[in-house]
Design a protein around this motif. Sequence first.
Motif, short mmCIF file in Angstrom:
data_model
loop_
_atom_site.label_atom_id
_atom_site.label_comp_id
_atom_site.label_asym_id
_atom_site.label_seq_id
_atom_site.Cartn_x
_atom_site.Cartn_y
_atom_site.Cartn_z
N GLY A 185 -10.47 -3.48 5.63
CA GLY A 185 -11.43 -3.03 6.63
C GLY A 185 -11.46 -3.92 7.85
N ARG A 186 -11.23 -5.21 7.66
CA ARG A 186 -11.21 -6.14 8.79
C ARG A 186 -10.02 -5.86 9.71
N PHE A 187 -8.88 -5.51 9.13
CA PHE A 187 -7.73 -5.16 9.97
C PHE A 187 -8.04 -3.91 10.79
N ILE A 188 -8.72 -2.95 10.19
CA ILE A 188 -9.13 -1.75 10.92
C ILE A 188 -10.11 -2.14 12.04
N ALA A 189 -11.09 -2.98 11.72
CA ALA A 189 -12.07 -3.43 12.72
C ALA A 189 -11.40 -4.23 13.83
N ALA A 190 -10.29 -4.92 13.51
CA ALA A 190 -9.59 -5.72 14.50
C ALA A 190 -8.71 -4.87 15.42
N GLY A 191 -8.64 -3.57 15.16
CA GLY A 191 -7.90 -2.69 16.05
C GLY A 191 -6.70 -2.00 15.44
N PHE A 192 -6.34 -2.34 14.22
CA PHE A 192 -5.24 -1.63 13.58
C PHE A 192 -5.69 -0.20 13.32
N ARG A 193 -4.79 0.75 13.51
CA ARG A 193 -5.14 2.16 13.36
C ARG A 193 -5.11 2.62 11.91
N ALA A 194 -4.31 1.95 11.06
CA ALA A 194 -4.20 2.35 9.66
C ALA A 194 -3.79 1.15 8.82
N ALA A 195 -4.11 1.22 7.54
CA ALA A 195 -3.75 0.15 6.61
C ALA A 195 -3.52 0.73 5.22
N ILE A 196 -2.60 0.12 4.51
CA ILE A 196 -2.43 0.37 3.08
C ILE A 196 -2.79 -0.92 2.38
N GLY A 197 -3.59 -0.81 1.34
CA GLY A 197 -4.00 -1.98 0.58
C GLY A 197 -4.17 -1.61 -0.88
N THR A 198 -4.73 -2.53 -1.64
CA THR A 198 -4.93 -2.30 -3.07
C THR A 198 -6.40 -2.50 -3.44
N MET A 199 -6.86 -1.67 -4.36
CA MET A 199 -8.26 -1.73 -4.77
C MET A 199 -8.51 -2.79 -5.85
N TRP A 200 -7.48 -3.21 -6.54
CA TRP A 200 -7.61 -4.27 -7.54
C TRP A 200 -6.25 -4.92 -7.71
N SER A 201 -6.09 -5.71 -8.75
CA SER A 201 -4.83 -6.41 -8.96
C SER A 201 -3.70 -5.41 -9.17
N MET A 202 -2.51 -5.83 -8.77
CA MET A 202 -1.35 -4.96 -8.87
C MET A 202 -0.20 -5.73 -9.52
N ASN A 203 0.82 -5.01 -9.88
CA ASN A 203 2.03 -5.60 -10.43
C ASN A 203 2.86 -6.15 -9.25
N ASN A 204 3.14 -7.44 -9.25
CA ASN A 204 3.85 -8.06 -8.13
C ASN A 204 5.22 -7.46 -7.87
N GLN A 205 5.87 -6.90 -8.88
CA GLN A 205 7.19 -6.30 -8.69
C GLN A 205 7.10 -4.95 -7.98
N ASP A 206 5.95 -4.30 -8.04
CA ASP A 206 5.82 -2.97 -7.43
C ASP A 206 5.61 -3.03 -5.92
N SER A 207 4.95 -4.05 -5.45
CA SER A 207 4.60 -4.13 -4.04
C SER A 207 5.81 -4.11 -3.11
N PRO A 208 6.86 -4.90 -3.37
CA PRO A 208 8.02 -4.82 -2.47
C PRO A 208 8.65 -3.42 -2.44
#
Length: 137
Positions: A63-86
């Motif tokens: 939300g801070r990136f959106i408030a800072a002026g970014f038009r869109a963001a992808i993020g995670t709601m909780w912990s994720m598998n580190n191998q999946d992110s790349p």
Amino acid sequence: MGPLGSHGHQDLHDPTKSHFQLYAGTLELETIPLSNAQFVFLAACQTVMGNAELVNESFHLGGRFIAAGFRAAIGTMWSMNNQDSPMVAEIGYSHLFRDGQQPQASDGAEALQFAVKELTNSKVTYEQWIPFIHMRV
């Protein structure tokens, strides 16, 4: 902006102190500079995680990136598998930059959809693809 890969931490007592854990220290929510960028992919755990204790449910790292002026963001709601992110980032950015085009905020949700579809096709568990979400203004 390219993907930001690190660990995210939500500070429920002072949300402006929520931060990314980087190699040389932390990047706190309140220090993210203003931007006019189209898109950011936050490849870190808990970057858009809300909590019943937060007064404003959008007061999280994404939300801070959106408030800072970014038009869109992808993020995670909780912990994720580190191998999946790349993999999610690579597929998502490949879609955003397809045919030499510049990424547009309006393409972010579709890029995430392609990436999650690829994850599900590789027979990962539900818990591995479900934390990723897209936000846009």
